[in-house]
Write a protein that holds these residues in place. Structure first.
Motif, PDB file in Angstrom:
ATOM      1  N   ALA A 102       3.078  10.677  -6.595  1.00 20.01           N
ATOM      2  CA  ALA A 102       4.058  11.218  -7.537  1.00 20.01           C
ATOM      3  C   ALA A 102       3.412  11.484  -8.898  1.00 20.01           C
ATOM      4  CB  ALA A 102       5.242  10.260  -7.678  1.00 20.01           C
ATOM      5  N   VAL A 103       2.596  10.548  -9.359  1.00 17.07           N
ATOM      6  CA  VAL A 103       1.895  10.719 -10.636  1.00 17.07           C
ATOM      7  C   VAL A 103       0.946  11.915 -10.547  1.00 17.07           C
ATOM      8  CG1 VAL A 103       0.203   9.671 -12.214  1.00 17.07           C
ATOM      9  CG2 VAL A 103       2.107   8.297 -11.343  1.00 17.07           C
ATOM     10  N   SER A 104       0.196  11.982  -9.469  1.00 15.73           N
ATOM     11  CA  SER A 104      -0.751  13.068  -9.261  1.00 15.73           C
ATOM     12  C   SER A 104      -0.045  14.426  -9.245  1.00 15.73           C
ATOM     13  CB  SER A 104      -1.497  12.832  -7.948  1.00 15.73           C
ATOM     14  OG  SER A 104      -2.413  13.849  -7.697  1.00 15.73           O
ATOM     15  N   ASP A 141       0.824  -1.209   0.000  1.00 12.25           N
ATOM     16  CA  ASP A 141       0.000   0.000   0.000  1.00 12.25           C
ATOM     17  C   ASP A 141       0.860   1.261   0.000  1.00 12.25           C
ATOM     18  OD1 ASP A 141       0.647  -0.636   2.768  1.00 12.25           O
ATOM     19  OD2 ASP A 141      -0.737   0.967   3.319  1.00 12.25           O
ATOM     20  N   TYR A 142       2.013   1.217   0.667  1.00 13.02           N
ATOM     21  CA  TYR A 142       2.911   2.373   0.659  1.00 13.02           C
ATOM     22  C   TYR A 142       3.414   2.636  -0.761  1.00 13.02           C
ATOM     23  CZ  TYR A 142       6.933   5.371   1.285  1.00 13.02           C
ATOM     24  OH  TYR A 142       7.819   6.411   1.163  1.00 13.02           O
ATOM     25  N   ILE A 143       3.826   1.598  -1.454  1.00 20.92           N
ATOM     26  CA  ILE A 143       4.340   1.742  -2.824  1.00 20.92           C
ATOM     27  C   ILE A 143       3.255   2.307  -3.738  1.00 20.92           C
ATOM     28  CG2 ILE A 143       5.201   0.479  -4.845  1.00 20.92           C
ATOM     29  CD1 ILE A 143       6.482  -1.500  -2.741  1.00 20.92           C
ATOM     30  N   LEU A 144       2.040   1.772  -3.615  1.00 26.30           N
ATOM     31  CA  LEU A 144       0.930   2.278  -4.431  1.00 26.30           C
ATOM     32  C   LEU A 144       0.660   3.755  -4.142  1.00 26.30           C
ATOM     33  CD1 LEU A 144      -1.567  -0.713  -4.147  1.00 26.30           C
ATOM     34  CD2 LEU A 144      -0.365   0.020  -6.215  1.00 26.30           C
ATOM     35  N   ARG A 145       0.572   4.093  -2.853  1.00 27.38           N
ATOM     36  CA  ARG A 145       0.258   5.463  -2.453  1.00 27.38           C
ATOM     37  C   ARG A 145       1.363   6.425  -2.899  1.00 27.38           C
ATOM     38  NH1 ARG A 145      -0.585   4.441   2.479  1.00 27.38           N
ATOM     39  NH2 ARG A 145       1.467   4.980   3.264  1.00 27.38           N
ATOM     40  N   ALA A 146       2.609   6.068  -2.653  1.00 21.34           N
ATOM     41  CA  ALA A 146       3.727   6.947  -3.014  1.00 21.34           C
ATOM     42  C   ALA A 146       3.797   7.149  -4.530  1.00 21.34           C
ATOM     43  CB  ALA A 146       5.047   6.370  -2.490  1.00 21.34           C
ATOM     44  N   THR A 147       3.567   6.077  -5.269  1.00 22.14           N
ATOM     45  CA  THR A 147       3.601   6.174  -6.727  1.00 22.14           C
ATOM     46  C   THR A 147       2.449   7.034  -7.228  1.00 22.14           C
ATOM     47  OG1 THR A 147       4.658   4.006  -6.871  1.00 22.14           O
ATOM     48  CG2 THR A 147       3.617   4.843  -8.879  1.00 22.14           C
ATOM     49  N   TRP A 148       1.230   6.804  -6.706  1.00 22.53           N
ATOM     50  CA  TRP A 148       0.087   7.600  -7.143  1.00 22.53           C
ATOM     51  C   TRP A 148       0.288   9.070  -6.785  1.00 22.53           C
ATOM     52  CZ3 TRP A 148      -2.911   8.415 -10.696  1.00 22.53           C
ATOM     53  CH2 TRP A 148      -3.904   9.383 -10.612  1.00 22.53           C
ATOM     54  N   ASN A 185      -0.582  17.413 -11.915  1.00 23.76           N
ATOM     55  CA  ASN A 185      -1.007  18.736 -11.440  1.00 23.76           C
ATOM     56  C   ASN A 185      -0.007  19.820 -11.827  1.00 23.76           C
ATOM     57  OD1 ASN A 185      -3.635  18.724 -10.254  1.00 23.76           O
ATOM     58  ND2 ASN A 185      -2.816  17.421  -8.635  1.00 23.76           N
ATOM     59  N   GLU A 186       1.283  19.507 -11.769  1.00 20.84           N
ATOM     60  CA  GLU A 186       2.307  20.475 -12.193  1.00 20.84           C
ATOM     61  C   GLU A 186       2.148  20.795 -13.670  1.00 20.84           C
ATOM     62  OE1 GLU A 186       6.263  19.098 -11.223  1.00 20.84           O
ATOM     63  OE2 GLU A 186       5.808  19.037  -9.083  1.00 20.84           O
ATOM     64  N   GLU A 187       1.935  19.774 -14.479  1.00 23.17           N
ATOM     65  CA  GLU A 187       1.764  19.973 -15.923  1.00 23.17           C
ATOM     66  C   GLU A 187       0.477  20.751 -16.198  1.00 23.17           C
ATOM     67  OE1 GLU A 187       2.985  19.846 -19.855  1.00 23.17           O
ATOM     68  OE2 GLU A 187       4.108  19.364 -18.046  1.00 23.17           O
ATOM     69  N   ALA A 188      -0.603  20.372 -15.530  1.00 24.29           N
ATOM     70  CA  ALA A 188      -1.897  21.036 -15.749  1.00 24.29           C
ATOM     71  C   ALA A 188      -1.849  22.500 -15.322  1.00 24.29           C
ATOM     72  CB  ALA A 188      -2.995  20.291 -14.993  1.00 24.29           C
ATOM     73  N   SER A 189      -1.088  22.798 -14.276  1.00 20.94           N
ATOM     74  CA  SER A 189      -1.025  24.174 -13.777  1.00 20.94           C
ATOM     75  C   SER A 189      -0.422  25.123 -14.816  1.00 20.94           C
ATOM     76  CB  SER A 189      -0.247  24.254 -12.466  1.00 20.94           C
ATOM     77  OG  SER A 189       1.130  24.053 -12.685  1.00 20.94           O
ATOM     78  N   LYS A 190       0.382  24.586 -15.727  1.00 22.50           N
ATOM     79  CA  LYS A 190       0.952  25.417 -16.802  1.00 22.50           C
ATOM     80  C   LYS A 190      -0.154  25.959 -17.706  1.00 22.50           C
ATOM     81  CE  LYS A 190       5.177  22.629 -17.063  1.00 22.50           C
ATOM     82  NZ  LYS A 190       5.912  21.653 -17.913  1.00 22.50           N
ATOM     83  N   TYR A 191      -1.303  25.299 -17.677  1.00 24.32           N
ATOM     84  CA  TYR A 191      -2.420  25.674 -18.543  1.00 24.32           C
ATOM     85  C   TYR A 191      -3.624  26.151 -17.727  1.00 24.32           C
ATOM     86  CZ  TYR A 191       0.558  22.969 -21.597  1.00 24.32           C
ATOM     87  OH  TYR A 191       1.639  22.492 -22.289  1.00 24.32           O
TER      88      TYR A 191
END
Length: 155
Positions: free
Chosen positions: A16-18, A7-14, A22-28
Motif C-alpha cells: 500500500a505504501v509502495s 508477514d501478511y500485514i507487513l507485505r500488505a502495508t508495504w 508510485n502514484e505520487e511519483a508518477s505525477k512528476y
C-alpha cells in the motif's frame, strides 16, 4: 487485520505504501525507486555507485536500470572517481536536486500524516517491533532457531 499473519500485514502495508508513493511519483514522471535513489544520494558531494545498492537494499540489476533512467532524465551525472579510477561517483544535477527536495517533502508529509493519527507510544512500539523483526531476520534466528530447537529435542 485480525487473524492475519505478521508477514501478511507487513507485505500488505508495504504494498500500500509502495503504491501510494508510485502514484505520487508518477505525477512528476518518476517512480518510488527514483525518489528513494535521489534521497540516498548526497546532495552536494558525489556518491559512489557501489554504496547505493546496499544503502537502498536494491539488487545491482535493478539499481543499474534505475540509474540509467535517472541519467536519461537528466537527474544525475556519472563521473570517474578521482581517487579510484575503477569507481564511479554519481552527482545530482540541478533538476535532480529539485526532484530530491520534492521526494523529501513527500516522505516528510507521509511521516507527518501518520504521526498525526498514531500516538507517540504506539509509534515507538511499532519501531521496536520492526527493529526486532529485522534483527531476527539478519541474525538468521527465524528458521535456524527452529532447526536448533528441533535438533535439541531429537537428541
Amino acid at each position: 487485520m485480525k487473524d492475519k499473519t505478521i508477514d501478511y500485514i507487513l507485505r500488505a502495508t508495504w504494498q500500500a505504501v509502495s503504491r501510494m508513493y508510485n502514484e505520487e511519483a508518477s505525477k512528476y514522471g518518476a517512480t518510488m525507486a527514483t525518489g528513494f535513489a535521489l534521497l540516498s544520494m548526497d546532495k552536494n558531494v558525489g556518491t559512489p555507485s557501489t554504496s547505493l545498492g546496499p544503502k537502498m537494499g536494491m539488487e545491482a540489476t535493478s539499481l543499474t536500470r534505475t540509474l540509467k533512467s535517472m541519467e536519461e532524465k537528466g537527474l544525475i551525472i556519472r563521473k570517474k572517481n578521482p581517487d579510484d579510477g575503477r569507481g564511479v561517483l554519481i552527482y545530482l544535477t540541478e533538476l535532480g536536486k529539485e526532484k530530491r527536495d520534492l521526494s523529501k517533502n513527500t516522505v516528510l508529509k507521509f511521516n507527518e500524516t501518520v504521526k498525526n493519527h498514531i500516538t507517540d507510544e504506539k509509534l515507538q512500539h511499532f519501531i521496536e517491533v520492526s527493529e526486532t523483526i529485522n534483527e531476527l531476520i539478519q541474525n538468521k534466528n527465524i528458521f535456524n532457531q527452529t532447526e536448533k530447537i528441533d535438533n535439541e529435542t531429537h537428541n
